[in-house]
Design a protein around this motif. Structure first.
Motif, mmCIF file in Angstrom:
data_model
loop_
_atom_site.group_PDB
_atom_site.id
_atom_site.type_symbol
_atom_site.label_atom_id
_atom_site.label_comp_id
_atom_site.label_asym_id
_atom_site.label_seq_id
_atom_site.Cartn_x
_atom_site.Cartn_y
_atom_site.Cartn_z
ATOM 1 N N HIS A 1 0.828 -1.206 0.000
ATOM 2 C CA HIS A 1 0.000 0.000 0.000
ATOM 3 C C HIS A 1 0.870 1.268 0.000
ATOM 4 N N HIS B 1 1.572 4.498 -2.887
ATOM 5 C CA HIS B 1 1.643 5.957 -2.746
ATOM 6 C C HIS B 1 3.003 6.455 -3.244
ATOM 7 N N GLU C 1 -4.697 7.297 -2.912
ATOM 8 C CA GLU C 1 -5.247 6.233 -2.073
ATOM 9 C C GLU C 1 -5.678 5.051 -2.946
ATOM 10 N N ALA D 1 -2.698 3.041 -3.999
ATOM 11 C CA ALA D 1 -2.217 2.298 -2.833
ATOM 12 C C ALA D 1 -3.121 1.099 -2.558
#
Ligand code: ZN
Length: 574
Positions: A362, A366, A391, A394
């Motif tokens: 995740h 980003h 987001e 991610a």
């Protein structure tokens, strides 16, 4: 007839004369128009150059101070970070500069796309900081008071004070229904304790929003992040319609399992019988212990190898990162773009478990987003167009840690092992996603109405929404302000809907990559491992442009259509 025709000829001649005059004038007008646009554009470019010269070094210093603070836990570093943040906020609260940005925006003379986008970014950054200093001081003081009350409060069971983790253990494992009820109620008690101050805070936030021309704080927050209340309403209404039936079905099945586990009938199931105080997470009845598969692996190496395979190498990011647990260090995880010039790092507290596999995938999602912003774009545009778009990327990568095909590929599992994971994991993921969507609808609709009218019967409104979207029964008797125990109302107001938008976009990207980039018929057993086309596509269409386009234009350019819940529903609901 004749007369008329003479008259009309005359009119015609006059019109022709006027036409020539107007040509001349419009020639003039357009050249002065262009000329003045050039002046406005030049003026804006000068403003941007001076602004970035001030703000970029401050932002880098603040980012470095935050990095020092979170990796060491030293309060001096946190103080330094706080001071730098204040300096940055002071720049954005300048009223004269805001007024001239507003004039430039309203002039309609900024025609260059890059300049226009930079102006938008600047305008909204200033707008949010135009609150009168006295009012801002009151808001910050009350905000701090509510947060302090919140963190110092302890709920009680039979007069004995309990912690959040006590409550968590009872709600996830307890079989005694009375104890569950008391634990659930204990988790909500903080709501009544903070409600008076919290509602005062809501009204102050509204006052601030009205002072800059908005109906209420919710509208200001949405508009200032370049979103649109109508568009959000449309997306959530569609999501409601598409998930209502499937959710009811899954919940009925779950209710059967839960009722049996407590030895009660379905109709007696109450909010405390679900395993989470807000029923935002799937009860552990479908859980499979995926840690087994990761405990002898190195999650950092797996992540590094995987990203390199998709053509998005992260070795430089990992070399600058702080990955392992240490005394005093921030216990969660984040990704950090220090200077918008390539210094991107992540902070983690890695262990070889499924949760940390998800977390590192995740955070690196980003990080690659930031790393691959086109450095030729202006500084102000070298960031995602909205926090939910980064987001989404991610989440796109983070979801893989539970994905059976990905696990098979990366962990060398047999087909039989993959099938075993698939059986449980798919059901769990599907339920979790639909459940979260229903919960996000409660949050979005409640917060919107909270700020529209904080004096209405909010406790009752909360339960109306919970009954409608989550199909959970309200307890008998008068209702309290238990809803205010949801921390996000206080610390991240009017933001929750973005988690859902991130999920929607992650699915939209997944669908586009599978069907249009890789040209596959279905996403069965897809892991993207070793497929450079995935990285190439994301780099070029999503990461490189940064904030050059409004988020929905970026999505439309990258996937062929604006943000839609359709693909989330395809992936998880059908
Ligand atoms: Zn994230």
């Amino acid at each position: 007839m004749k007369n008329i025709s003479v008259a009309s000829r005359r009119v015609g001649a006059l019109a022709a004369a006027l036409f020539i005059l107007s040509l001349f004038l419009s020639g003039c007008a357009s050249s002065t128009g262009r000329l003045s646009a050039n002046v406005e554009e030049k003026q804006l470019q000068n403003f941007i150059t001076a602004h970035v010269a001030k703000i970029a070094p401050l932002a880098t210093q603040a980012n470095l101070a935050y990095w020092d603070a979170t990796t060491t836990g030293k309060s001096a570093d946190y103080d330094k970070f706080g001071q730098l943040q204040l300096k940055i906020r002071q720049i954005y609260s300048n009223t004269g500069e805001f007024a001239s940005l507003k004039d430039m925006k309203e002039s309609g003379q900024i025609r260059d796309v890059r300049l226009g986008r930079q102006l938008d970014r600047l305008y909204y950054a200033y707008l949010q900081n135009q609150i009168e200093p006295k009012l801002l001081k009151k808001i910050v003081a009350l905000d701090t008071k509510v947060q302090e009350k919140y963190s110092n409060f302890r709920g009680t069971i039979d007069g004995k004070s309990v912690t959040n983790s006590d409550v968590y253990i009872i709600l996830t494992t307890g079989k005694d229904c009375r104890k569950r009820e008391l634990a659930w109620k204990a988790s909500k008690q903080v709501g009544d304790a903070i409600i008076d101050d919290f509602l005062k805070l809501v009204k102050l936030r509204n006052q601030a929003a009205r002072s800059v021309g908005f109906d209420n704080y919710h509208t200001l927050s949405v508009v200032a992040s370049e979103q649109d209340v109508q568009e959000l309403g449309r997306i959530f209404a569609e999501l409601d319609e598409l998930t209502r039936g499937p959710f009811a079905q899954l919940k009925e099945e779950l209710d059967g399992i839960l009722a049996e586990s407590y030895g009660i009938s379905r109709k007696d199931l109450m909010p405390w019988h679900y395993h989470d105080p807000f029923f935002q997470r799937t009860p552990l009845v479908y859980e499979l212990d995926l840690d087994l598969y990761y405990k002898n692996e190195d999650v950092k190496e797996l992540a590094e190898e995987y990203y390199a395979g998709t053509g998005l190498p992260v070795d430089d990011i990992l070399a600058r990162s702080d990955l392992y647990d240490r005394e005093g260090k921030y216990p969660h995880a984040f990704s950090h773009d220090v200077d918008r010039r390539g210094d991107v790092r992540i902070l983690c507290n890695l262990q070889n478990t499924e949760r940390w596999m998800e977390t590192i995938l995740h955070e690196l999602g980003h990080a690659v987003y930031s790393k691959y912003h086109d450095k030729k774009e202006p500084w102000l545009l070298r960031e995602p167009p909205h926090s939910f778009t980064t987001e989404a990327v991610a989440m796109f990568f983070g979801r893989l840690s539970r994905d059976a095909a990905w696990m098979q590929e990366m962990l060398d599992l047999s087909d039989k092992e993959r099938e075993e994971i698939e059986k449980v994991s798919e059901k769990y993921i599907r339920f979790q996603q639909i459940l979260f969507a229903r919960w996000a609808m409660v949050m979005y609709n409640f917060e919107k109405q909270l700020y529209a009218n904080p004096d209405q019967d909010l406790n009752n409104l909360w339960w109306e929404l919970v009954e409608k979207y989550q199909l959970v029964k309200r307890p008998a008797g008068p209702v309290d302000a238990g809803w205010a125990s949801k921390l996000h109302f206080t610390t991240a107001p009017c933001y929750y809907h973005n988690y859902m938008l991130g999920e929607l976009l992650a699915s939209q990207l997944h669908h586009h990559i599978v069907h249009k980039v890789l040209k596959l018929e279905s996403d069965e057993h897809i892991s993207y491992a070793g497929n450079r086309k995935v990285g190439d596509y994301l780099r070029k269409n999503v990461f490189a442009p940064g904030a050059l386009y409004h988020w929905n234009e970026m999505i439309a350019r990258a996937t062929g259509e604006p943000l839609t819940p359709k693909y989330f529903v395809n992936q998880f609901v059908k």
